[in-house]
Scaffold this motif. Structure first.
Motif, mmCIF file in Angstrom:
data_model
loop_
_atom_site.group_PDB
_atom_site.id
_atom_site.type_symbol
_atom_site.label_atom_id
_atom_site.label_comp_id
_atom_site.label_asym_id
_atom_site.label_seq_id
_atom_site.Cartn_x
_atom_site.Cartn_y
_atom_site.Cartn_z
ATOM 1 N N GLY A 48 -2.427 -9.422 11.878
ATOM 2 C CA GLY A 48 -2.739 -8.033 11.987
ATOM 3 C C GLY A 48 -4.070 -7.788 11.358
ATOM 4 O O GLY A 48 -4.954 -8.345 11.657
ATOM 5 N N LYS B 219 -5.911 1.976 6.273
ATOM 6 C CA LYS B 219 -5.569 3.132 7.303
ATOM 7 C C LYS B 219 -4.737 2.721 8.333
ATOM 8 O O LYS B 219 -3.854 3.468 8.895
ATOM 9 C CB LYS B 219 -7.120 3.236 8.146
ATOM 10 C CG LYS B 219 -7.474 4.570 8.362
ATOM 11 C CD LYS B 219 -8.841 4.400 9.415
ATOM 12 C CE LYS B 219 -10.211 5.032 9.077
ATOM 13 N NZ LYS B 219 -11.209 4.914 9.863
ATOM 14 N N THR B 220 -4.728 1.208 8.778
ATOM 15 C CA THR B 220 -3.672 0.739 9.511
ATOM 16 C C THR B 220 -2.203 1.001 9.065
ATOM 17 O O THR B 220 -1.489 1.508 9.760
ATOM 18 C CB THR B 220 -3.900 -0.598 9.822
ATOM 19 O OG1 THR B 220 -5.201 -0.914 10.127
ATOM 20 C CG2 THR B 220 -3.098 -1.299 10.591
ATOM 21 N N LYS B 221 -2.124 0.716 7.686
ATOM 22 C CA LYS B 221 -0.700 1.088 7.030
ATOM 23 C C LYS B 221 -0.486 2.554 7.335
ATOM 24 O O LYS B 221 0.730 2.911 7.362
ATOM 25 C CB LYS B 221 -0.724 0.455 5.788
ATOM 26 C CG LYS B 221 -0.632 -0.725 5.303
ATOM 27 C CD LYS B 221 -0.407 -1.035 3.697
ATOM 28 C CE LYS B 221 -0.663 -2.400 3.563
ATOM 29 N NZ LYS B 221 -1.442 -2.310 2.219
ATOM 30 N N SER B 222 -1.282 3.466 6.901
ATOM 31 C CA SER B 222 -0.888 4.673 6.942
ATOM 32 C C SER B 222 -0.648 5.310 8.368
ATOM 33 O O SER B 222 0.093 6.327 8.664
ATOM 34 C CB SER B 222 -2.087 5.676 6.367
ATOM 35 O OG SER B 222 -3.016 5.545 7.213
ATOM 36 N N LYS B 223 -1.006 4.586 9.349
ATOM 37 C CA LYS B 223 -0.676 4.958 10.689
ATOM 38 C C LYS B 223 0.828 4.584 11.008
ATOM 39 O O LYS B 223 1.413 5.163 11.976
ATOM 40 C CB LYS B 223 -1.513 4.170 11.970
ATOM 41 C CG LYS B 223 -2.882 4.848 11.793
ATOM 42 C CD LYS B 223 -3.560 4.227 13.216
ATOM 43 C CE LYS B 223 -5.134 4.716 12.903
ATOM 44 N NZ LYS B 223 -5.881 3.462 13.689
ATOM 45 N N HIS B 224 1.469 3.495 10.386
ATOM 46 C CA HIS B 224 2.873 2.803 10.659
ATOM 47 C C HIS B 224 3.843 3.690 9.818
ATOM 48 O O HIS B 224 3.563 4.184 8.840
ATOM 49 C CB HIS B 224 2.755 1.681 10.591
ATOM 50 C CG HIS B 224 1.884 0.747 11.639
ATOM 51 N ND1 HIS B 224 0.825 -0.086 11.222
ATOM 52 C CD2 HIS B 224 1.749 0.971 12.987
ATOM 53 C CE1 HIS B 224 0.102 -0.471 12.162
ATOM 54 N NE2 HIS B 224 0.923 -0.030 13.523
ATOM 55 N N GLN C 175 -6.564 -6.258 16.311
ATOM 56 C CA GLN C 175 -6.231 -5.677 15.449
ATOM 57 C C GLN C 175 -7.143 -6.053 14.096
ATOM 58 O O GLN C 175 -6.934 -5.477 13.055
ATOM 59 C CB GLN C 175 -4.699 -5.831 15.195
ATOM 60 C CG GLN C 175 -3.632 -5.278 16.112
ATOM 61 C CD GLN C 175 -2.280 -5.541 15.723
ATOM 62 O OE1 GLN C 175 -1.989 -6.849 15.264
ATOM 63 N NE2 GLN C 175 -1.823 -4.415 15.699
#
Ligand code: PAZ
Length: 358
Positions: free
Chosen positions: A177, A353-358, A252
């Motif tokens: 990812g 940023k990716t983590k905060s989207k999930h 990703q």
């Protein structure tokens, strides 16, 4: 549209991989990469795929002649060391026999390892005392990478091998990812001879031996042939693999590409153009003559900034990417020691940023 592998989520691979042969050792290299990636994915580590050195373009199937480029692999090999220092595991996809992480300090014409050696009083070969300290540090980093299995070396020679490997590795890196990073420092040929237009045998320069140069299928004009005493080469464009990487192979991961120019007035423009065209994360622009002293970061957020390291000694005049005249010989600091932490910082932001989207 449904692509050949039956996955409709991603754009189809171009005909390239249908019409250009898979390298004989690809499966073995991908198997090595798979177990390396699995180990580091399991540990939730970041993995950087660093590409390095130049690709060749063979003119004949049984290759005697090929087109090459200047790249020695300095950028890639040096960057790989700093990625390892920053905690990344590194897949080093490099031109065979170009510079490698760690051994680069003691190889090739300017740094022959024998110049670092001497005999002690007992006649045994040892490292010269003045190089002991630095070599001990390099050795300890090299051993650490080996013990922890954080560096995987995968060689290529031709542009065809490079493209197959890049695609295969990108697919393997998908489970990482956002922890995956592509740092594309290799100098990849823009033009090549497609398999269907490649002649089988060495092109004969003597008019007395010029005869049938078709590759047997008779359908396509060969890409290289003699016209009287002249060798005429007619190359196809290499497919725009960056687009495929960003949209299909590794959507990703963070993707950093390099842009090399020789005309300073084009560097920023072309770096920005590439970023807008391929929609990846960062383009690092560099000029052929000043690439060890300065690079231009062009980011997706619109930012543009130069990173410059001081020159150790001043002697030679070179026109820089910034229209100024700089007097340079060797940099006082390896510029990759500044580039890589900046890239890692941007990678951290992307992961967050990716983590905060999930
Ligand atoms: O390998 P090297 O250190 O001699 O050169 C590095 C480089 C200039 C090839 C690299 O920094 C780069 O710009 N690679 C991308 C080249 C391009 O396709 O534009």
């Amino acid at each position: 549209m449904v692509q050949q592998n039956g996955n409709s989520e991603h754009p189809p691979d171009p005909d390239y991989f249908q019409t250009n042969p898979k390298p004989y050792n690809l499966d073995r290299q991908i198997t090595l990469a798979r177990s390396f990636i699995e180990q580091h994915a399991h540990a939730n580590s970041r993995v950087a795929l660093v590409t390095s050195g130049g690709t060749t373009v063979p003119l004949e199937n049984q290759t005697v002649r090929f087109i090459d480029n200047f790249s020695a692999g300095t950028r890639g090999a040096t960057s790989a060391e700093y990625f390892l220092e920053a905690g990344y595991a590194v897949i080093f996809l490099h031109r065979q026999f170009s510079l490698l992480p760690y051994s680069r300090h003691y190889s090739h014409s300017t740094n022959c390892f024998l110049d670092f050696m001497t005999y002690n009083d007992a006649g045994a070969v040892v490292v010269e005392s003045e190089y002991q300290q630095e070599m001990a540090q390099v050795l300890s980093r090299y051993r650490k990478a080996k013990e922890e299995n954080t560096l995987l070396l995968l060689p290529f020679t031709t542009v065809n091998e490079y493209l197959w490997l890049l695609r295969g590795l990108a697919m393997q890196m998908r489970p990482l990812g956002a922890n995956g990073l592509f740092y594309l420092a290799a100098a990849v040929s823009d033009f090549f001879v497609p398999a269907e237009r490649m002649v089988e045998h060495k092109i004969q320069s003597s008019e007395d031996f010029q005869e049938d140069l078709t590759n047997g299928n008779g359908a396509k004009a060969p890409a290289a042939h003699m016209e009287g005493k002249r060798l005429v080469i007619d190359l196809d464009p290499v497919p725009k693999f960056l687009k495929l990487l960003v949209d299909g192979w590794a959507p990703q991961s963070m993707i950093v590409s390099f842009k090399l120019e020789t005309d300073p007035s084009l560097l920023a423009k072309k770096a920005r153009y590439a970023l807008e065209k391929y929609s990846h994360h960062l383009v690092i622009g560099n000029m052929l003559n000043t690439r060890k002293w300065e690079v231009l970061f062009v980011s997706a957020d619109g930012g543009e900034r130069w990173i410059r390291v001081p020159a150790a000694r001043r002697s030679k005049s070179i026109t820089s990417g910034n229209h100024e005249d700089v007097h340079l010989q060797e940099p006082a600091i390896e510029i990759e020691s500044w580039i890589v932490p900046e890239v890692a910082k941007e990678h951290t932001m992307m992961i967050e940023k990716t983590k905060s989207k999930h």
